[in-house]
Design an enzyme around this catalytic site. Structure first.
Site, mmCIF file in Angstrom:
data_model
loop_
_atom_site.group_PDB
_atom_site.id
_atom_site.type_symbol
_atom_site.label_atom_id
_atom_site.label_comp_id
_atom_site.label_asym_id
_atom_site.label_seq_id
_atom_site.Cartn_x
_atom_site.Cartn_y
_atom_site.Cartn_z
ATOM 1 N N HIS A 224 -1.574 0.113 15.435
ATOM 2 C CA HIS A 224 -0.391 0.360 14.621
ATOM 3 C C HIS A 224 0.913 -0.027 15.320
ATOM 4 C CE1 HIS A 224 -3.367 2.601 12.415
ATOM 5 N NE2 HIS A 224 -2.499 2.923 11.474
ATOM 6 N N GLU B 140 0.838 -1.208 0.000
ATOM 7 C CA GLU B 140 0.000 0.000 0.000
ATOM 8 C C GLU B 140 0.874 1.260 0.000
ATOM 9 O OE1 GLU B 140 -3.179 -2.540 2.672
ATOM 10 O OE2 GLU B 140 -2.192 -0.767 3.536
ATOM 11 N N LEU C 117 -5.863 -1.541 -0.740
ATOM 12 C CA LEU C 117 -5.775 -1.636 0.711
ATOM 13 C C LEU C 117 -6.360 -2.978 1.154
ATOM 14 C CD1 LEU C 117 -6.874 1.974 1.724
ATOM 15 C CD2 LEU C 117 -4.570 1.100 1.324
ATOM 16 N N ALA C 118 -5.593 -4.033 0.960
ATOM 17 C CA ALA C 118 -6.080 -5.384 1.253
ATOM 18 C C ALA C 118 -4.890 -6.261 1.603
ATOM 19 C CB ALA C 118 -6.852 -5.958 0.064
ATOM 20 N N GLU C 119 -4.579 -6.349 2.896
ATOM 21 C CA GLU C 119 -3.414 -7.126 3.324
ATOM 22 C C GLU C 119 -3.528 -8.601 2.935
ATOM 23 O OE1 GLU C 119 -4.893 -4.860 5.231
ATOM 24 O OE2 GLU C 119 -3.283 -3.369 5.378
ATOM 25 N N GLN D 130 1.670 -2.603 5.790
ATOM 26 C CA GLN D 130 1.931 -1.213 6.162
ATOM 27 C C GLN D 130 2.180 -1.005 7.650
ATOM 28 O OE1 GLN D 130 -1.084 2.048 5.403
ATOM 29 N NE2 GLN D 130 0.432 2.513 3.825
ATOM 30 N N PHE D 131 1.461 -1.723 8.509
ATOM 31 C CA PHE D 131 1.722 -1.762 9.947
ATOM 32 C C PHE D 131 1.483 -3.187 10.417
ATOM 33 C CE2 PHE D 131 0.674 2.667 9.222
ATOM 34 C CZ PHE D 131 1.644 3.338 9.959
ATOM 35 N N PHE E 88 -1.797 -4.974 11.375
ATOM 36 C CA PHE E 88 -2.713 -5.497 10.360
ATOM 37 C C PHE E 88 -2.363 -6.925 9.948
ATOM 38 C CE2 PHE E 88 -2.617 -0.805 8.823
ATOM 39 C CZ PHE E 88 -3.332 -0.412 9.940
#
Length: 325
Positions: free
Chosen positions: A129, A29, A58-60, A82-83, A86
């Site tokens: 996060h 992302e 935006l889809a881990e 991204q974090f 997640f």
């Protein structure tokens, strides 16, 4: 030799591997034009193109699933989650699929995936996060988990992770991204996975830590040295697999040990380290094993973060408990 921050060293490692091997791909992302939320991939899409460094939805779960498919087709994917809070969206792909593929396929196929993800407290991020979830990942057989504490190790460990033929989860503490600089060679080099580092030699007490707690342990060691306590500091660097030999050798030398982690006492890898010491070096201990960790609560909102996180003062206080034992 340039002086780099940890984030700059990570970018350097990614660029090196993209230049070295055309099979490497970076995706996640906002990693393309924006260079990632922390700018870890800044400039990479411009140099290597959108086919090698690409943005995803935006889809881990989609990011991690795509990484498995690409790896099975001969690529060496480097997906960014991204974090790490997640990571739960990726657990099926990471734990149930990637971590066991080599075993499932009788070692006929490998999944050379390096999952990168920032984590850690001290920078007042929103909820979910900053969580330290390395313990969940380290309990997954078939998955290596790496956590650097400084720029030099970050570059060398990341290059080693990308070149490893098995999946590696590479965790980067957000507070360390730009907190200090150190000399990092411009040329490529590797730091071996699964090997701890003795950051400071000592004879009276061993501090074992990883991530941001390495810096807190060094501060504590400096404070204790002024009181005549000679402290050894070990940076695990890889939390799965653990470097048991280095840990045991230090405990046998000092006779006293404190495990230090940012994660809650019930989480992280501290309990695993303590269990290994108890089984392998209990007769060398001169005092109970100390454990400095966060409280067993969810990670607090920003205003309470400073009070919640372990620090050098907590380590010194625990060391004095052992000294008086």
């Amino acid at each position: 030799m340039a002086k780099l921050t940890m984030i700059e060293a990570i970018t350097d490692a990614l660029a090196n591997e993209l230049r070295t091997d055309d099979r490497t791909l970076v995706f996640g992302e906002d990693v393309g034009k924006n260079g990632g939320v922390f700018r870890a991939t800044q400039g990479l899409q411009e140099e290597f193109g959108e086919d090698r460094v690409m943005d995803t939805p935006l889809a881990e779960s989609g990011i991690s699933g795509m990484a498995i498919g690409l790896a099975l087709e001969g690529f060496r994917p480097i997906p960014e989650i991204q974090f790490n809070g997640f990571v739960f969206e990726t657990m099926d792909s990471v734990v149930a699929q990637a971590a066991r593929t080599r075993y499932r396929m009788g070692a006929s196929r490998h999944l050379p995936i390096t999952f990168r993800s920032p984590f850690g407290g001290g920078v007042h991020t929103p909820e979910l996060h900053a969580d330290s979830l390395e313990g969940l990942l380290a309990q997954s057989p078939g998955l290596k988990v790496v956590i650097p504490s400084n720029p030099y190790d970050a570059k060398g460990l990341l290059i080693s992770a990308i070149r490893d033929n098995d999946p590696v989860y590479f965790l980067e503490h957000m507070k360390l991204y730009r907190s200090f600089r150190e000399e990092v060679p411009e040329e490529e080099y590797t730091v071996p996975l699964g090997k701890a580092k003795v950051v400071k030699e000592g004879t009276d007490l061993t501090l074992i830590a990883y991530g941001a707690m390495v810096q807190e342990s060094v501060k504590a060691a400096e404070a204790l040295s002024k009181e005549g306590v000679n402290v050894e500091v070990i940076d695990l660097r890889t939390v799965q697999p653990l470097d048991i030999e280095t840990i045991v050798a230090s405990v046998e030398k000092t006779g006293k040990v404190i495990m230090v982690q940012e994660a809650q006492r019930q989480a992280g890898v501290g309990s695993k380290v303590i269990a290994e010491i108890s089984e392998r070096a209990v007769l060398s201990l001169k005092a109970p094993i100390g454990f400095v960790a966060a409280p067993d609560t969810v990670f607090p909102f920003g205003m309470a973060e400073r009070d919640w996180l372990p620090n050098a003062e907590d380590i010194v206080a625990k060391a004095k408990e052992l000294e008086d034992f």
